[in-house]
Write a protein that holds these residues in place. Structure first.
Motif, PDB file in Angstrom:
ATOM      1  N   THR A 276       6.000  15.998  -1.690  1.00 47.48           N
ATOM      2  CA  THR A 276       4.967  16.242  -0.644  1.00 47.48           C
ATOM      3  C   THR A 276       3.965  14.941  -0.577  1.00 47.48           C
ATOM      4  N   PHE A 277       4.280  13.756  -1.085  1.00 45.37           N
ATOM      5  CA  PHE A 277       3.685  12.608  -0.917  1.00 45.37           C
ATOM      6  C   PHE A 277       4.603  11.494  -0.272  1.00 45.37           C
ATOM      7  N   THR A 278       3.890  10.357   0.475  1.00 47.24           N
ATOM      8  CA  THR A 278       4.354   9.143   0.741  1.00 47.24           C
ATOM      9  C   THR A 278       3.307   8.125   0.060  1.00 47.24           C
ATOM     10  N   TYR A 279       3.913   7.229  -0.396  1.00 44.98           N
ATOM     11  CA  TYR A 279       3.283   6.014  -0.835  1.00 44.98           C
ATOM     12  C   TYR A 279       3.513   4.684  -0.116  1.00 44.98           C
ATOM     13  N   LYS A 280       2.571   3.811   0.023  1.00 41.60           N
ATOM     14  CA  LYS A 280       3.059   2.546   0.966  1.00 41.60           C
ATOM     15  C   LYS A 280       2.405   1.435  -0.162  1.00 41.60           C
ATOM     16  N   LEU A 281       3.324   0.496  -0.496  1.00 43.68           N
ATOM     17  CA  LEU A 281       2.840  -0.689  -1.029  1.00 43.68           C
ATOM     18  C   LEU A 281       3.148  -2.011  -0.089  1.00 43.68           C
ATOM     19  N   GLU A 282       1.761  -2.813   0.007  1.00 46.39           N
ATOM     20  CA  GLU A 282       1.966  -3.747   1.008  1.00 46.39           C
ATOM     21  C   GLU A 282       1.376  -5.217   0.266  1.00 46.39           C
ATOM     22  N   LEU A 283       2.228  -6.190   0.591  1.00 42.29           N
ATOM     23  CA  LEU A 283       1.877  -7.747   0.221  1.00 42.29           C
ATOM     24  C   LEU A 283       1.678  -8.463   1.453  1.00 42.29           C
ATOM     25  N   ASN A 284       0.419  -9.072   1.689  1.00 47.05           N
ATOM     26  CA  ASN A 284       0.054  -9.688   2.923  1.00 47.05           C
ATOM     27  C   ASN A 284      -0.488 -11.099   2.555  1.00 47.05           C
ATOM     28  N   ARG A 285      -0.036 -12.060   2.727  1.00 45.30           N
ATOM     29  CA  ARG A 285      -0.435 -13.585   2.687  1.00 45.30           C
ATOM     30  C   ARG A 285       0.456 -14.347   3.334  1.00 45.30           C
ATOM     31  N   ASN A 286      -0.245 -15.455   3.516  1.00 45.57           N
ATOM     32  CA  ASN A 286       0.450 -16.832   4.271  1.00 45.57           C
ATOM     33  C   ASN A 286       1.279 -16.406   5.526  1.00 45.57           C
ATOM     34  N   GLN A 287       0.512 -15.566   6.375  1.00 46.05           N
ATOM     35  CA  GLN A 287       1.395 -14.973   7.571  1.00 46.05           C
ATOM     36  C   GLN A 287       2.637 -14.314   7.288  1.00 46.05           C
ATOM     37  N   ARG A 288       2.816 -13.781   6.129  1.00 47.00           N
ATOM     38  CA  ARG A 288       4.091 -12.810   5.813  1.00 47.00           C
ATOM     39  C   ARG A 288       3.443 -11.573   5.392  1.00 47.00           C
ATOM     40  N   ARG A 289       4.311 -10.462   5.717  1.00 49.54           N
ATOM     41  CA  ARG A 289       3.803  -9.145   5.379  1.00 49.54           C
ATOM     42  C   ARG A 289       5.052  -8.298   4.973  1.00 49.54           C
ATOM     43  N   LEU A 290       5.053  -7.857   3.518  1.00 54.12           N
ATOM     44  CA  LEU A 290       6.085  -7.004   3.172  1.00 54.12           C
ATOM     45  C   LEU A 290       5.618  -5.692   2.700  1.00 54.12           C
ATOM     46  N   THR A 291       6.339  -4.735   3.346  1.00 52.18           N
ATOM     47  CA  THR A 291       6.115  -3.314   3.192  1.00 52.18           C
ATOM     48  C   THR A 291       6.919  -2.460   2.443  1.00 52.18           C
ATOM     49  N   TRP A 292       6.535  -1.687   1.763  1.00 56.68           N
ATOM     50  CA  TRP A 292       7.716  -0.633   1.170  1.00 56.68           C
ATOM     51  C   TRP A 292       6.926   0.736   1.260  1.00 56.68           C
ATOM     52  N   GLU A 293       7.525   1.473   1.932  1.00 58.07           N
ATOM     53  CA  GLU A 293       7.176   3.017   2.155  1.00 58.07           C
ATOM     54  C   GLU A 293       8.022   3.870   1.620  1.00 58.07           C
ATOM     55  N   ALA A 294       8.066   5.049   0.668  1.00 58.58           N
ATOM     56  CA  ALA A 294       8.765   5.759   0.214  1.00 58.58           C
ATOM     57  C   ALA A 294       7.907   7.028  -0.532  1.00 58.58           C
ATOM     58  N   THR A 295       8.751   8.090  -0.705  1.00 55.15           N
ATOM     59  CA  THR A 295       8.382   9.258  -1.412  1.00 55.15           C
ATOM     60  C   THR A 295       8.128   8.711  -2.828  1.00 55.15           C
ATOM     61  N   PRO A 296       7.031   9.100  -3.580  1.00 53.46           N
ATOM     62  CA  PRO A 296       6.765   8.769  -5.214  1.00 53.46           C
ATOM     63  C   PRO A 296       7.871   9.522  -5.957  1.00 53.46           C
ATOM     64  N   ARG A 297       8.350   8.940  -6.852  1.00 51.53           N
ATOM     65  CA  ARG A 297       9.160   9.655  -7.851  1.00 51.53           C
ATOM     66  C   ARG A 297       8.459  10.413  -8.912  1.00 51.53           C
TER      67      ARG A 297
END
Lengths: 240, 240
Positions: A169-190
């Protein structure tokens, strides 16, 4: 007619102001995010916490098998998610075990920033924090591990301290943002019942190699913005 | 007073309608994205294209050195970005070299979907497409490579067929979205003069291990949504 026009104008005005307020609220929320500094945890450190410690020290030792997990119809029994701690017990008391035995702090709020320090330390090493929001406790684990010798990687995942049905019933997002780069991971927690080690071994999480970790880190610290929301599958998977 | 109220109401109405139109346009754009099916390219395939082929077949052969790149004050000379092709020439004619010699297609539009087929093929293998938008040509490269034997990884990057100064004016986004997971990489494209191999070797790109590629693929195809925009550093790196 004058009254009608004035009312119509006022309604449109309210709609516009509400939109502006929503935008302002989001900016405030981003600027006022809680930053949590998380120190690394080596396997040896757990010994001082009073837990049983695995005697193996090879890379393979990081892959602890979750044989103790009881997948019965009630799904309430599990092991401690920390590397080398052999505690097992009911799901309901995992939070008190983590706070009391391992002194893991609990952060409150749906959006936080996880700041892992000393990411240059040699693998295996974990950075762990508990996160309380939306009426549940979540465990964020960042692990540095060498699946292949001389090739350290970082694995980040969020687990719900709850059952798989609750986790869905949830979604989580992890985001790294630095040096003009952004990496994002979104998923349902386990669910914690799925075992942190299994999730990381399967690679079903955010994976960073050493080069990317270097690009995203600042003075040896890696900043990961975390957000948890009530699940909306449509938003994560539109038209695909 | 009546005239003033009516005008004010009309202005607010226009603002609201403009916002609604913007939202509707975005939905339409997402629904109408161009999907491009991209077949894999093995190093042997390039031989039939009339290019010189590297005789080495080890994993290290994928790391071609860009010794031929001339970093003079004009920055106009470069090598062919394709694995094992030894062509070099002026930056202005790279597009015609890629279309005529390698038969690489050009896709038009700021948002496209790159569908890489047969991702189960053994490394090293490339999936390449050219992308024309905002008055420039971009090259999207997806490479499957074994930096460590038995541990294949996928590397995806977007290069501008232009100088580094021109590249700095854009931002690109690669997004994988499947099975309730979403992985997004946003960065400034690198100039073709920086050499694809160097960017991939440095790991300054989207990196997927085999497990993640498996999670995101569907019947052996990996779908990557691509968007290019004029650069806005503030948007990529807010308050960090």
């Amino acid at each position: 007619m004058l009254f009608f026009t004035q009312c119509f104008g006022a309604v449109l005005d309210l709609i516009h102001l509400r939109f502006q307020h929503y935008k302002a609220k989001r900016v405030f929320s981003a600027a006022g995010q809680l930053v949590c500094v998380v120190n690394p945890r080596h396997s040896l450190k757990y010994a001082s916490d009073g837990c049983a410690v695995s005697q193996t020290s090879t890379d393979q030792s990081a892959h602890r098998h979750c044989r103790e997990v009881v997948y019965d119809s009630q799904l309430t029994s599990c092991t401690c998610p920390l590397f080398s701690c052999k505690w097992d017990g009911h799901l309901e008391v995992v939070v008190s075990h983590l706070t009391q035995t391992h002194r893991i702090g609990i952060l409150h709020g749906a959006e936080i920033v996880f700041l892992a320090t000393d990411v240059h330390l040699p693998a295996p090493v974990d950075w762990i924090v508990m996160h309380s929001c939306l009426g549940h406790h979540f465990l964020l684990v960042l692990r540095k591990q060498e699946k292949y010798e001389g090739y350290p990687q970082f694995f980040a995942t969020m687990m719900l301290i709850g059952t798989p049905t609750q986790a869905d019933t949830f979604t989580y997002k992890l985001e790294l943002n630095r040096n003009q780069r952004r990496l994002t991971w979104e998923a349902t927690p386990r669910s914690l019942l799925d075992c942190v080690d299994s999730v990381i071994t399967a690679g079903d999480c955010l994976v960073l190699n050493a080069s990317l970790a270097q690009l995203f880190s600042d003075n040896g610290s890696l900043s990961i913005a975390i957000a948890v929301t009530a699940s909306d599958i449509q938003a994560v998977e539109p038209d695909m």
